[in-house]
Design a protein around this motif. Structure first.
Motif, mmCIF file in Angstrom:
data_model
loop_
_atom_site.group_PDB
_atom_site.id
_atom_site.type_symbol
_atom_site.label_atom_id
_atom_site.label_comp_id
_atom_site.label_asym_id
_atom_site.label_seq_id
_atom_site.Cartn_x
_atom_site.Cartn_y
_atom_site.Cartn_z
ATOM 1 N N LEU A 109 0.830 -1.206 0.000
ATOM 2 C CA LEU A 109 0.000 0.000 0.000
ATOM 3 C C LEU A 109 0.862 1.252 0.000
ATOM 4 C CD1 LEU A 109 -2.735 -1.057 2.592
ATOM 5 C CD2 LEU A 109 -2.967 -0.985 0.112
ATOM 6 N N LEU A 110 1.926 1.226 0.779
ATOM 7 C CA LEU A 110 2.822 2.381 0.869
ATOM 8 C C LEU A 110 3.459 2.672 -0.486
ATOM 9 C CD1 LEU A 110 4.091 4.450 2.803
ATOM 10 C CD2 LEU A 110 5.878 2.775 3.285
ATOM 11 N N TYR A 111 3.861 1.621 -1.200
ATOM 12 C CA TYR A 111 4.481 1.820 -2.507
ATOM 13 C C TYR A 111 3.477 2.386 -3.509
ATOM 14 C CZ TYR A 111 6.846 0.997 -6.908
ATOM 15 O OH TYR A 111 7.419 1.177 -8.153
ATOM 16 N N ILE A 112 2.267 1.838 -3.529
ATOM 17 C CA ILE A 112 1.259 2.338 -4.468
ATOM 18 C C ILE A 112 0.934 3.799 -4.167
ATOM 19 C CG2 ILE A 112 -1.124 2.058 -5.240
ATOM 20 C CD1 ILE A 112 -0.800 -0.949 -4.758
ATOM 21 N N TRP A 113 0.848 4.154 -2.878
ATOM 22 C CA TRP A 113 0.632 5.552 -2.512
ATOM 23 C C TRP A 113 1.772 6.409 -3.038
ATOM 24 C CZ3 TRP A 113 3.394 9.269 -0.059
ATOM 25 C CH2 TRP A 113 2.706 10.434 0.297
ATOM 26 N N SER A 114 2.996 5.941 -2.900
ATOM 27 C CA SER A 114 4.157 6.738 -3.317
ATOM 28 C C SER A 114 4.153 6.998 -4.819
ATOM 29 C CB SER A 114 5.453 6.030 -2.906
ATOM 30 O OG SER A 114 5.712 4.897 -3.739
ATOM 31 N N ARG A 115 3.597 6.093 -5.599
ATOM 32 C CA ARG A 115 3.542 6.302 -7.042
ATOM 33 C C ARG A 115 2.440 7.274 -7.431
ATOM 34 N NH1 ARG A 115 6.831 3.126 -10.158
ATOM 35 N NH2 ARG A 115 6.368 4.857 -11.568
ATOM 36 N N HIS A 116 1.399 7.339 -6.634
ATOM 37 C CA HIS A 116 0.329 8.299 -6.906
ATOM 38 C C HIS A 116 0.671 9.699 -6.411
ATOM 39 C CE1 HIS A 116 -2.879 5.838 -8.630
ATOM 40 N NE2 HIS A 116 -2.544 4.875 -7.785
ATOM 41 N N PHE A 117 1.529 9.797 -5.395
ATOM 42 C CA PHE A 117 1.895 11.095 -4.836
ATOM 43 C C PHE A 117 3.418 11.227 -4.776
ATOM 44 C CE2 PHE A 117 -2.195 9.842 -3.055
ATOM 45 C CZ PHE A 117 -2.986 10.954 -3.336
ATOM 46 N N PRO A 118 4.101 11.166 -5.913
ATOM 47 C CA PRO A 118 5.571 11.118 -5.909
ATOM 48 C C PRO A 118 6.231 12.407 -5.452
ATOM 49 C CG PRO A 118 4.755 11.334 -8.149
ATOM 50 C CD PRO A 118 3.550 11.115 -7.275
ATOM 51 N N THR A 119 5.558 13.541 -5.608
ATOM 52 C CA THR A 119 6.194 14.825 -5.268
ATOM 53 C C THR A 119 5.752 15.366 -3.916
ATOM 54 O OG1 THR A 119 4.448 16.050 -6.441
ATOM 55 C CG2 THR A 119 6.396 15.419 -7.710
ATOM 56 N N ALA A 120 4.878 14.662 -3.217
ATOM 57 C CA ALA A 120 4.438 15.128 -1.894
ATOM 58 C C ALA A 120 5.594 15.035 -0.905
ATOM 59 C CB ALA A 120 3.258 14.282 -1.419
ATOM 60 N N ASN A 121 5.812 16.097 -0.160
ATOM 61 C CA ASN A 121 6.867 16.098 0.856
ATOM 62 C C ASN A 121 6.328 15.466 2.131
ATOM 63 O OD1 ASN A 121 8.914 17.373 -0.661
ATOM 64 N ND2 ASN A 121 7.953 19.361 -0.317
ATOM 65 N N VAL A 122 6.990 14.423 2.606
ATOM 66 C CA VAL A 122 6.513 13.650 3.754
ATOM 67 C C VAL A 122 7.570 13.673 4.847
ATOM 68 C CG1 VAL A 122 5.637 11.433 4.543
ATOM 69 C CG2 VAL A 122 5.256 12.146 2.174
ATOM 70 N N SER A 123 7.138 14.015 6.031
ATOM 71 C CA SER A 123 8.040 13.978 7.180
ATOM 72 C C SER A 123 8.083 12.550 7.724
ATOM 73 C CB SER A 123 7.547 14.937 8.267
ATOM 74 O OG SER A 123 8.335 14.821 9.436
ATOM 75 N N VAL A 124 9.281 12.017 7.845
ATOM 76 C CA VAL A 124 9.475 10.651 8.335
ATOM 77 C C VAL A 124 9.814 10.713 9.820
ATOM 78 C CG1 VAL A 124 10.761 8.504 8.085
ATOM 79 C CG2 VAL A 124 10.235 9.891 6.077
#
Length: 219
Positions: A109-124
């Motif tokens: 799920l995390l990977y699929i999300w990352s492909r849909h929102f590739p430019t979103a800045n995410v705080s880890v």
């Protein structure tokens, strides 16, 4: 379901050995629930449990409310594809001992999300920020630094890439993962959200004014 399963195990209501993937018991004793329950097993209350629940909530729900909003049947199809693929991999690689599949499922799920929102800045975890495209790899690195094995996370990423490639990237295979009719019917019956049949009925003209239009004064 993950929280309920963990609570049941913590209070000794449920034996986790009854939930892990075991094809011998599935085929020999028809314990078919074992095809589903490995995806709900996270383990006891721990840092790993907290991170899995956060990832599921933040990115699984984001997929459901974002790219798959009004596409509940497609969302269900994605989950089923992921479950089937992970089960197949666990059976094809028995030496890896993939009897609990929640971790790979979350990373899918995390990977699929990352492909849909590739430019979103995410705080880890508040330590650093990465573009959405690199988020699965960031959590993979964190897991390895904490002493975890990368294999389950990599299998989840591989499964997510398979789905995204077949459904989004390759125009020759997009139709292969269209939800069959029984999934649309199940979504309608369970009132889980929107299916194609609901969208079609919503756009179909109804009522007294559904006839063909005619200009005033025309013969």
């Amino acid at each position: 379901a993950c929280v309920a399963t963990t609570l049941a195990m913590e209070f000794k209501i449920l034996d986790p050995h009854l939930l892990v993937l075991d094809m011998g018991l599935i085929l020999g004793r028809f314990q078919i629930w074992r095809l589903v329950t490995p995806f709900f097993l996270v383990g006891g209350f721990s840092w790993n449990f907290l991170m899995r629940i956060i990832l599921l909530h933040n990115y699984g729900v984001a997929l459901e409310k974002g790219p798959y909003q009004f596409k509940t049947s497609e969302f269900v199809m994605m989950l089923l594809f992921g479950m089937f693929t992970l089960l197949s991999i666990s059976l094809a690689l028995p030496s890896f001992g993939f009897i609990v599949l929640n971790g790979p499922f979350v990373f899918m799920l995390l990977y699929i999300w990352s492909r849909h929102f590739p430019t979103a800045n995410v705080s880890v975890m508040g330590f650093f920020t990465v573009p959405g495209f690199y988020l699965p790899w960031a959590f993979l690195m964190i897991n390895m630094v904490l002493g975890g094995s990368p294999w389950q996370d990599l299998i989840g990423i591989f499964t997510g890439h398979m789905y995204y490639f077949l459904n989004e990237l390759n125009p020759n295979t997009r139709g292969l993962l269209e939800p069959p009719a029984f999934i649309h019917k199940f979504v309608d019956w369970a009132q889980l959200g929107h299916s194609n049949s609901q969208q079609q009925s919503a756009t179909r003209p109804t009522g007294a004014f559904r006839g063909r239009g005619q200009r005033l004064g025309a013969n």
